[in-house]
Design an enzyme around this catalytic site. Structure first.
Site, PDB file in Angstrom:
ATOM      1  N   GLY A  68      13.881   2.205   3.931  1.00 26.94           N
ATOM      2  CA  GLY A  68      12.605   2.735   3.486  1.00 26.94           C
ATOM      3  C   GLY A  68      12.723   3.726   2.354  1.00 26.94           C
ATOM      4  N   ASP A 123      13.616  -4.871   3.300  1.00 25.06           N
ATOM      5  CA  ASP A 123      12.169  -4.985   3.125  1.00 25.06           C
ATOM      6  C   ASP A 123      11.690  -3.922   2.141  1.00 25.06           C
ATOM      7  OD1 ASP A 123      12.599  -2.827   4.850  1.00 25.06           O
ATOM      8  OD2 ASP A 123      10.829  -3.220   6.064  1.00 25.06           O
TER       9      ASP A 123
END
Length: 351
Positions: free
Chosen positions: A114, A145
């Site tokens: 993140g 991601d």
């Protein structure tokens, strides 16, 4: 909120400072929402000429998302919190990617997961001598991601496939070679640079402060990376690695085998899909398909248990090896989610 993150206008700059050094500045759900709110407020605010993002402490800019609450909810069979976290985080990542003004990020120490999503989508990505950037999600049963598969797809040659499936850490020279960072500025020079940016609102101050980056070991390995990681599937890559007794091949093979076989196989496919449709929206939509299913149908909860909760480092993955991950299984993890899917226009998570 002030204990976790500081958001303010200072001079001509919108300032975002992560303030959880004791937790390696892990990104909580509330922090994601606060960053998004700032982006929305500053996009058309004439007082803000640029954004400066940094973090307190020496060990990390941001070591990833704060997954403890997600794990607790998932173990109760409540997957909605994770879905909502990812859905809203990804929307914030996309807004950062498209922000209409310069975004300067200063990434010391660990920048992972993140943290890449808030540090590596801006226009002026700064590293220093302590920077260590990585996408180690496969080691906890997740796939890279926060839009990182687009960064991986854009990296030279097959570096994206290599970095995503092995979780290899990049020093400052490596990160710049991989085009995941842009500038090398020694850490000691950061306070003066930030002050100049705030006082002047002139992004060219970054160019003036930058020095030639350190050497990149990754650049020296580029030919090997391209040779081994050009396969259509991860098993193609692994078969080539097994045929070599080079230190690089054996190290890469060990790193791949340490991750969740399902996550590793899906990661390679996600990088390929991001390369075919070169937009942040496509990358995030594809990544969300995997993230959405990662708790219930993947290895995410077991990966967190082994790495963070019990810390036994002995995860029991759903598949014993990559040979056990069928192509149809990868396809199933990455199938469209219908009305539950991620998209930039959605106002929020749909249960």
């Amino acid at each position: 909120m002030s204990e976790e993150i500081e958001i303010k206008i200072l001079g001509h700059a919108g300032r975002i400072t992560l303030r959880r050094p004791e937790a390696l500045n892990a990104l909580s759900y509330a922090m994601c929402l606060a960053i998004e709110a700032a982006l929305d407020a500053w996009a058309n605010d004439d007082r803000v000429a640029l954004i400066v993002i940094d973090a307190e402490g020496d060990r990390a800019f941001c070591a990833g998302g704060d997954i403890a609450q997600m794990y607790e909810a998932g173990m109760r069979g409540d997957y909605a919190f994770g879905h909502r976290f990812w859905f809203d985080e990804y929307r914030m990542n996309a807004k950062l990617f498209h922000f209409p003004k310069p975004v300067v990020s200063l990434m010391q120490g660990y920048t992972m997961g993140g943290g890449v999503g808030i540090g590596c989508h801006g226009s002026h990505r700064i590293v220093c001598e302590t920077s260590k950037i990585a996408l180690p999600e496969c080691g906890i049963g997740l796939a890279p991601d926060v839009g990182s598969t687009l960064l991986l797809a854009r990296a030279p040659g097959r570096l994206g496939e290599y970095l995503g499936t092995t979780g290899t850490r990049m020093g400052p020279g490596d990160a710049i070679h991989a085009q995941i960072a842009d500038y090398f500025v020694p850490r000691a020079d950061w306070p003066a640079l930030i002050a100049t940016l705030c006082d002047s609102g002139d992004w060219e101050a970054v160019d003036s402060a930058a020095l030639p980056p350190p050497a990149s070991p990754l650049a020296d390995q580029q030919a090997a990376v391209d040779a081994f990681f050009g396969g259509e599937t991860i098993r193609d890559c692994v078969n080539l690695l097994k045929l070599s007794d080079s230190d690089f091949a054996q190290s890469a093979l060990a790193a791949i085998n340490a991750g969740s076989p399902l996550a590793v196989a899906c990661t390679l496919e996600l990088v390929h899909r991001a390369r075919l449709r070169d937009t942040i929206e496509n990358a995030l939509e594809q990544e969300y398909r995997f993230s959405y299913r990662a708790m219930e149908h993947g290895d995410f909860l077991e990966g967190i248990r082994a790495a963070i909760i019990d810390k036994d480092k002995s995860p029991k993955w759903r598949h014993a090896s990559l040979d056990d991950v069928a192509a149809i299984t990868v396809a199933g993890m990455l199938m469209p989610l219908g009305a539950a899917g991620w998209n930039m226009q959605a106002k929020g998570y749909v249960a």
